[in-house]
Design a protein around this motif. Structure first.
Motif, PDB file in Angstrom:
ATOM      1  N   LEU A  52     -33.768  43.084  -5.495  1.00 37.24           N
ATOM      2  CA  LEU A  52     -34.311  42.066  -4.604  1.00 37.24           C
ATOM      3  C   LEU A  52     -35.779  42.226  -4.209  1.00 37.24           C
ATOM      4  O   LEU A  52     -36.175  41.698  -3.178  1.00 37.24           O
TER       5      LEU A  52
ATOM      6  N   ARG B 286     -38.523  21.056 -11.098  1.00 37.38           N
ATOM      7  CA  ARG B 286     -37.443  21.308 -10.133  1.00 37.38           C
ATOM      8  C   ARG B 286     -37.077  22.773  -9.988  1.00 37.38           C
ATOM      9  O   ARG B 286     -36.274  23.135  -9.137  1.00 37.38           O
ATOM     10  N   THR B 287     -37.647  23.638 -10.828  1.00 33.84           N
ATOM     11  CA  THR B 287     -37.366  25.069 -10.677  1.00 33.84           C
ATOM     12  C   THR B 287     -38.367  25.751  -9.744  1.00 33.84           C
ATOM     13  O   THR B 287     -38.222  26.934  -9.437  1.00 33.84           O
ATOM     14  N   ALA B 288     -39.384  25.033  -9.297  1.00 30.52           N
ATOM     15  CA  ALA B 288     -40.486  25.670  -8.548  1.00 30.52           C
ATOM     16  C   ALA B 288     -40.039  26.140  -7.163  1.00 30.52           C
ATOM     17  O   ALA B 288     -39.240  25.488  -6.493  1.00 30.52           O
ATOM     18  N   ARG B 289     -40.583  27.290  -6.751  1.00 28.19           N
ATOM     19  CA  ARG B 289     -40.393  27.791  -5.376  1.00 28.19           C
ATOM     20  C   ARG B 289     -41.718  28.357  -4.884  1.00 28.19           C
ATOM     21  O   ARG B 289     -42.434  29.026  -5.642  1.00 28.19           O
TER      22      ARG B 289
ATOM     23  N   PHE C 170     -45.501  32.607  -5.634  1.00 25.04           N
ATOM     24  CA  PHE C 170     -45.387  33.411  -4.425  1.00 25.04           C
ATOM     25  C   PHE C 170     -46.709  34.098  -4.110  1.00 25.04           C
ATOM     26  O   PHE C 170     -47.440  34.523  -5.022  1.00 25.04           O
TER      27      PHE C 170
ATOM     28  N   SER D 160     -34.129  39.689  -8.895  1.00 27.41           N
ATOM     29  CA  SER D 160     -34.442  38.832  -7.751  1.00 27.41           C
ATOM     30  C   SER D 160     -35.034  37.494  -8.177  1.00 27.41           C
ATOM     31  O   SER D 160     -34.753  36.458  -7.577  1.00 27.41           O
TER      32      SER D 160
ATOM     33  N   ASP E  84     -34.204  31.772   2.616  1.00 32.90           N
ATOM     34  CA  ASP E  84     -33.854  33.048   1.972  1.00 32.90           C
ATOM     35  C   ASP E  84     -33.298  34.059   2.968  1.00 32.90           C
ATOM     36  O   ASP E  84     -32.424  34.845   2.641  1.00 32.90           O
TER      37      ASP E  84
ATOM     38  N   LYS F 286     -38.522  20.205  -1.057  1.00 29.37           N
ATOM     39  CA  LYS F 286     -39.000  20.480   0.296  1.00 29.37           C
ATOM     40  C   LYS F 286     -40.541  20.479   0.316  1.00 29.37           C
ATOM     41  O   LYS F 286     -41.165  19.970   1.254  1.00 29.37           O
TER      42      LYS F 286
ATOM     43  N   ARG G 200     -40.085  32.665   4.208  1.00 31.53           N
ATOM     44  CA  ARG G 200     -39.076  31.968   3.403  1.00 31.53           C
ATOM     45  C   ARG G 200     -39.712  31.241   2.229  1.00 31.53           C
ATOM     46  O   ARG G 200     -40.893  30.880   2.271  1.00 31.53           O
ATOM     47  N   SER G 201     -38.940  31.043   1.193  1.00 32.79           N
ATOM     48  CA  SER G 201     -39.432  30.251   0.071  1.00 32.79           C
ATOM     49  C   SER G 201     -38.863  28.840   0.166  1.00 32.79           C
ATOM     50  O   SER G 201     -37.768  28.640   0.701  1.00 32.79           O
TER      51      SER G 201
ATOM     52  N   THR H 227     -32.512  27.929  -6.267  1.00 27.65           N
ATOM     53  CA  THR H 227     -33.136  26.613  -6.452  1.00 27.65           C
ATOM     54  C   THR H 227     -32.144  25.624  -7.050  1.00 27.65           C
ATOM     55  O   THR H 227     -32.029  24.477  -6.602  1.00 27.65           O
TER      56      THR H 227
ATOM     57  N   ASN I  64     -38.236  25.030  -2.002  1.00 27.10           N
ATOM     58  CA  ASN I  64     -38.168  24.459  -3.351  1.00 27.10           C
ATOM     59  C   ASN I  64     -39.115  23.256  -3.477  1.00 27.10           C
ATOM     60  O   ASN I  64     -39.790  22.866  -2.517  1.00 27.10           O
TER      61      ASN I  64
ATOM     62  N   VAL J 233     -41.491  30.649  -9.893  1.00 25.25           N
ATOM     63  CA  VAL J 233     -42.054  31.310  -8.714  1.00 25.25           C
ATOM     64  C   VAL J 233     -43.552  31.038  -8.558  1.00 25.25           C
ATOM     65  O   VAL J 233     -44.322  31.202  -9.496  1.00 25.25           O
TER      66      VAL J 233
ATOM     67  N   TYR K  34     -38.466  40.844  -4.795  1.00 23.87           N
ATOM     68  CA  TYR K  34     -39.271  39.647  -4.583  1.00 23.87           C
ATOM     69  C   TYR K  34     -38.715  38.758  -3.482  1.00 23.87           C
ATOM     70  O   TYR K  34     -39.337  37.786  -3.108  1.00 23.87           O
ATOM     71  N   LEU K  35     -37.506  39.075  -2.990  1.00 22.34           N
ATOM     72  CA  LEU K  35     -36.928  38.190  -1.973  1.00 22.34           C
ATOM     73  C   LEU K  35     -37.540  38.476  -0.619  1.00 22.34           C
ATOM     74  O   LEU K  35     -37.504  39.608  -0.154  1.00 22.34           O
ATOM     75  N   PRO K  36     -38.098  37.460   0.034  1.00 22.53           N
ATOM     76  CA  PRO K  36     -38.677  37.685   1.363  1.00 22.53           C
ATOM     77  C   PRO K  36     -37.587  37.997   2.390  1.00 22.53           C
ATOM     78  O   PRO K  36     -36.474  37.590   2.233  1.00 22.53           O
TER      79      PRO K  36
ATOM     80  N   GLU L  51     -37.199  19.763 -15.010  1.00 25.40           N
ATOM     81  CA  GLU L  51     -37.498  21.105 -15.493  1.00 25.40           C
ATOM     82  C   GLU L  51     -38.255  21.057 -16.825  1.00 25.40           C
ATOM     83  O   GLU L  51     -37.860  20.335 -17.749  1.00 25.40           O
TER      84      GLU L  51
END
Lengths: 80, 269
Positions: free
Chosen positions: B265, B139-142, B122, A40, A60, B185, B179-180, A48, B182, B120, B267-269, B198
């Motif tokens: 999945l 740019r990889t951050a969420r 989170f 995940s 998501d 946003k 939701r996550s 991303t 990036n 991540v 970790y996916l909200p 990155e």
């Protein structure tokens, strides 16, 4: 404006680059979790990358039931 | 300040800049071991940071900044350990009070604090980033608050700090949907001050620190105290609400689902 086929092709290319697999081994109907062998957190990093590449925002929850490249491309195409 | 190399975090100081590194695999999940080391760091911050002007918090783990609370440890301690009193809520409350003390110490520290974020951030990891004065994200951050899917609210100070720092639109969207978002946003929402390429967040955070170091420290402290009050009353209320919710069977079920999941999945909200 990209076509759906173009969007799909770009997704496959980006996924292949990110997870270091040969582009030709990926096809639109593939389950990306199984084909790429990703978890995940890695899926989120792909999300991303796709958002950055296509300049779209993909909540998501719109992707919860999505596991193949073709459907993913459709969701992105709807926001281009 | 003496450098420290722990099992989950380490820190050191150079030219007035403290660097706090998170290095617990897989993604700096915060459990009791991390908490103990963070408490030591908070004490050092309180007693030995007098001449320091900037604190940078970052992760050396490839997956990201921090994936939040260690839910597997939480589940084990709350539901699987034999206990005589059945008082797992007291244990949860104690953990929250302790982590709040650490996060408040970082939030309120008399120096400029910067979270250099990649990958991540989170739940509790996002809450740690929110304690910082500034977030520099690559740019990889969420960022996400996925707690509602477990039947909980964020418990490490998330809602009060989100309310303090962001507008209702994005704060409620993130909270109610899980939701996550990036880095781009997050910058649009005023959560992130700089978005960088990155792998560049830590370098940019050090450049920022060098600039801060040019200013009079008393003026920096006065500016921070003025612009960034810690919402203590709401933080205490958050602990109460979290503990009330934690007693719900839905939380036990949600945590069990997470812990026992074979899905790719979790970790996916």
């Amino acid at each position: 404006m990209r076509t759906l086929a173009q969007t799909t092709d770009e997704i496959l290319t980006l996924a292949a680059q990110q997870f270091k697999v040969a582009r030709e081994t990926l096809s639109p109907n593939d389950d990306f979790f199984k084909t790429l062998g990703i978890d995940s957190l890695q899926a989120l990093s792909l999300l991303t990358r796709l958002e950055n590449h296509f300049h779209v925002e993909l909540p998501d929850y719109e992707l919860q039931d999505v596991s193949d490249f073709g459907t993913l491309a459709g969701r992105i195409q709807a926001r281009l | 300040m003496e450098p420290f190399e722990g099992k989950t975090i380490s820190w050191g100081e150079h030219n007035g800049v403290i660097e706090l590194s998170l290095h617990r695999g897989p993604c700096n999940e915060i459990g009791s071991e991390t908490l103990e080391e963070l408490e030591s760091f908070a004490e050092v911050l309180r007693t030995s940071a007098g001449n320091m002007h900037t604190l940078i918090i970052h992760s050396v783990m490839p997956a990201g900044f921090c994936a939040g609370a260690d839910l597997r440890e939480l589940y084990r301690r709350a539901y699987q350990q034999p206990r005589t009193s059945g008082n797992s809520i007291a244990e949860v409350r104690n953990f929250l009070v302790r982590i709040h003390a650490v996060f408040n110490a970082i939030d309120d520290a008399p120096l400029v604090t910067v979270a250099a974020v990649h990958g991540v951030a989170f739940g509790g990891g996002f809450e740690l980033a929110l304690t910082a004065d500034l977030i520099v994200a690559d740019r990889t951050a969420r960022f996400a608050f996925p707690e509602l899917r477990l039947g909980l609210i964020p418990g490490f100070g998330g809602i009060p700090r989100l309310k303090r720092d962001l507008g209702n639109g994005i704060a409620r969207d993130m909270l109610f949907t899980g939701r996550s978002i990036n880095a781009t946003k997050a910058q649009t929402a005023d959560l992130v001050s700089q978005v960088v390429a990155e792998g560049e967040a830590l370098r940019v955070a050090h450049a920022l620190a060098s600039q801060v170091g040019k200013f009079d420290l008393n003026a920096v402290r006065a500016a921070k105290k003025f612009i960034k009050p810690v919402p203590h009353a709401e933080l205490l209320r958050e602990i109460d609400i979290f503990c009330e919710l934690f007693e719900s069977p839905a939380v036990a079920a949600g945590l069990r689902r997470f812990v026992e999941s074979n899905s790719p999945l979790p970790y996916l909200p």
